[in-house]
Design a protein around this motif. Structure first.
Motif, PDB file in Angstrom:
ATOM      1  N   LEU A 286      -4.233  21.194  25.451  1.00 54.53           N
ATOM      2  CA  LEU A 286      -3.829  21.350  24.020  1.00 54.53           C
ATOM      3  C   LEU A 286      -3.333  20.005  23.181  1.00 54.53           C
ATOM      4  O   LEU A 286      -3.785  19.966  22.328  1.00 54.53           O
ATOM      5  N   TYR A 287      -3.264  19.396  24.468  1.00 51.46           N
ATOM      6  CA  TYR A 287      -3.672  18.014  23.920  1.00 51.46           C
ATOM      7  C   TYR A 287      -4.789  17.485  23.286  1.00 51.46           C
ATOM      8  O   TYR A 287      -4.713  16.496  22.627  1.00 51.46           O
ATOM      9  N   ALA A 288      -5.921  17.609  24.344  1.00 49.38           N
ATOM     10  CA  ALA A 288      -7.321  17.320  23.768  1.00 49.38           C
ATOM     11  C   ALA A 288      -7.741  18.123  22.586  1.00 49.38           C
ATOM     12  O   ALA A 288      -8.483  17.417  21.871  1.00 49.38           O
ATOM     13  N   LEU A 289      -7.427  19.109  22.613  1.00 52.04           N
ATOM     14  CA  LEU A 289      -7.400  20.477  21.322  1.00 52.04           C
ATOM     15  C   LEU A 289      -6.993  19.440  20.172  1.00 52.04           C
ATOM     16  O   LEU A 289      -7.523  19.157  18.595  1.00 52.04           O
ATOM     17  N   TYR A 290      -5.662  18.578  20.532  1.00 53.39           N
ATOM     18  CA  TYR A 290      -4.745  17.699  18.856  1.00 53.39           C
ATOM     19  C   TYR A 290      -6.118  17.620  18.803  1.00 53.39           C
ATOM     20  O   TYR A 290      -6.139  17.141  17.661  1.00 53.39           O
ATOM     21  N   PHE A 291      -7.283  16.471  19.189  1.00 50.00           N
ATOM     22  CA  PHE A 291      -7.501  15.369  19.242  1.00 50.00           C
ATOM     23  C   PHE A 291      -9.445  15.394  18.693  1.00 50.00           C
ATOM     24  O   PHE A 291      -9.710  15.431  17.499  1.00 50.00           O
ATOM     25  N   HIS A 292      -9.388  16.845  19.242  1.00 45.63           N
ATOM     26  CA  HIS A 292     -10.659  17.811  18.925  1.00 45.63           C
ATOM     27  C   HIS A 292     -10.764  17.712  17.439  1.00 45.63           C
ATOM     28  O   HIS A 292     -11.734  18.016  16.961  1.00 45.63           O
TER      29      HIS A 292
ATOM     30  N   VAL B  49     -20.302  22.201  23.592  1.00 42.48           N
ATOM     31  CA  VAL B  49     -18.731  22.417  24.389  1.00 42.48           C
ATOM     32  C   VAL B  49     -18.750  20.810  24.090  1.00 42.48           C
ATOM     33  O   VAL B  49     -19.301  19.808  24.468  1.00 42.48           O
ATOM     34  N   LYS B  50     -17.485  20.218  23.672  1.00 43.36           N
ATOM     35  CA  LYS B  50     -17.034  19.505  23.563  1.00 43.36           C
ATOM     36  C   LYS B  50     -15.925  18.660  23.953  1.00 43.36           C
ATOM     37  O   LYS B  50     -15.577  17.436  24.348  1.00 43.36           O
ATOM     38  N   ILE B  51     -15.312  19.448  24.714  1.00 44.48           N
ATOM     39  CA  ILE B  51     -14.138  18.735  26.230  1.00 44.48           C
ATOM     40  C   ILE B  51     -13.739  20.093  27.437  1.00 44.48           C
ATOM     41  O   ILE B  51     -14.585  21.382  27.053  1.00 44.48           O
ATOM     42  N   LEU B  52     -13.758  19.213  28.508  1.00 41.13           N
ATOM     43  CA  LEU B  52     -14.559  19.496  29.818  1.00 41.13           C
ATOM     44  C   LEU B  52     -13.786  19.591  30.486  1.00 41.13           C
ATOM     45  O   LEU B  52     -12.817  18.359  30.742  1.00 41.13           O
ATOM     46  N   PHE B  53     -13.530  20.425  31.319  1.00 46.17           N
ATOM     47  CA  PHE B  53     -12.048  20.299  32.437  1.00 46.17           C
ATOM     48  C   PHE B  53     -13.110  20.232  34.354  1.00 46.17           C
ATOM     49  O   PHE B  53     -13.641  21.442  33.891  1.00 46.17           O
TER      50      PHE B  53
ATOM     51  N   SER C   7     -21.018  10.570  23.366  1.00 42.75           N
ATOM     52  CA  SER C   7     -19.363   9.930  23.796  1.00 42.75           C
ATOM     53  C   SER C   7     -18.723  11.158  22.962  1.00 42.75           C
ATOM     54  O   SER C   7     -17.340  10.551  22.807  1.00 42.75           O
ATOM     55  N   ASP C   8     -19.349  11.954  22.436  1.00 45.29           N
ATOM     56  CA  ASP C   8     -18.154  12.686  21.457  1.00 45.29           C
ATOM     57  C   ASP C   8     -18.152  13.963  22.346  1.00 45.29           C
ATOM     58  O   ASP C   8     -17.168  14.705  21.993  1.00 45.29           O
ATOM     59  N   VAL C   9     -18.515  13.699  23.542  1.00 44.48           N
ATOM     60  CA  VAL C   9     -17.479  14.826  24.902  1.00 44.48           C
ATOM     61  C   VAL C   9     -16.652  14.365  25.495  1.00 44.48           C
ATOM     62  O   VAL C   9     -16.726  13.212  26.595  1.00 44.48           O
TER      63      VAL C   9
END
Lengths: 206, 206
Positions: free
Chosen positions: B198-204, A169-173, A184-186
């Motif tokens: 949506l905005y986080a995904l753009y940068f990913h 997983v790279k994006i966490l809420f 640092s890549d998350v």
DNA sequence: TAGATTGTTAATCGATTAACAATC
DNA sequence: TAGATTGTTAATCGATTAACAATC
């Protein structure tokens, strides 16, 4: 063309997307920059400026067609597909998140729900069956999930984070108040209404 | 002294407050601008700059004392007292909010909970008894509440908003996807994880 | 002392806004 | 036509960053 958007522009465009989606649901066909401004508190000139950088989407004297503007912004933000996300925690908050249409409306699909509480495994939240926590790594990898939503108590948040990150997983809420340590890549997005409130009160009181 | 903070500075200071509160709970005594930066993704120079505008709170070579910095920021943001807020909606989301310590940690007290569902009236969420929806105007006025949290389904959000505003609420936290129409002296904060995603995904993806 | 970290300067870049001609 | 609203310019302001001396 094809330059990366700045953080500010991307953040604003996704807010326009939200307003347009809701305005469409309310049966509106077109909208002016002033109306978007009223709902977002973003200056109307800024809105026109953001949009006109990508093309002439509006009609003078009329405004913007909602359907076509939705399409244009989705193209710019490249958010046209379906995205699978994972939810950890099937308690009250997790259930509230899973039952909400807030993600579905934007093409975001809760593809898996995990909980360490065995008694919750197999039950349904939203439209998804709760999986065994031990299956988290396999399911995250199989479904190519890169977004995780943490709806767990603060003391469990770091452990769940580490497990999610290890699985890819790279994006966490983060809906707990805990601070999370990640590579640092998350990216971590922490939602803290209390923080926003302190700041809102400052402007109300002064 | 005594100039109003800019929006940006006030928003950042409240985020520092959150990090300091958590770091203190983790047993830390002092913290560096770099550590705060790691948790907030705000540049460390910016943090030192923000703080040094109000005084020399740090020690070179050492960092900031957490307790004293907490006190200083609270003084700047004038958030030292207790604040009463009202919660509308005692469903899953409302219960999750009321049971969370996220508000209590910052001196914010949920003083009243309302629900239109009669079967919920009298039950306890968090530590508060759910009141009759009809009592909303009286209770809000009696307790001098100026902050309302909306944890109701989107179709009920505007009606609840209008009732709260009529009773004197000036700051609203909207957890539904609905767009809210309010007078210009009322602030609406809408929390939409899908928009952020949506905005986080753009940068990913780029 | 040596290492670490603040406080501050200076330079750059993006955000914000008012104003208005173009045009639907 | 008259009114409304976009697209765009120009000017200002605040945010961001690198760099480094001061000093704990």
């Amino acid at each position: 063309m094809a330059d990366r958007l700045t953080v500010g522009v991307a953040a604003r465009l996704s807010r326009y997307l939200q307003v347009l989606t809701q305005a469409k649901k309310m049966g509106k066909d077109r909208i002016s920059s002033q109306e978007i401004s009223d709902y977002t508190n973003i200056n109307a000139t800024q809105i026109r400026r953001d949009l006109s950088a990508f093309g002439k989407f509006g009609k003078r004297g009329v405004g913007y067609n909602i359907d076509s503007l939705l399409g244009e912004i989705r193209k710019i933000l490249r958010t046209q597909g379906q995205h699978n996300i994972a939810l950890v925690g099937a308690g009250r908050l997790g259930q509230a998140i899973a039952s909400s249409s807030i993600f579905a409306e934007h093409g975001i699909n809760i593809a898996a729900v995990f909980d360490t509480d065995e008694s919750k495994v197999g039950s349904t939240v939203g439209n998804v069956q709760v999986s065994e926590y031990a299956q988290l790594p396999d399911i995250i990898r199989d479904k190519n999930i890169i977004v995780g939503v943490l709806a767990v108590p603060a003391p469990s948040a770091q452990a769940a984070t580490s497990d999610l990150v290890r699985a890819g997983v790279k994006i966490l809420f983060n809906y707990s108040e805990a601070l999370l340590d990640v590579p640092s890549d998350v990216q971590v997005h922490t939602s803290n209404p209390a923080v926003e409130l302190l700041y809102a009160l400052y402007f109300h009181l002064t």
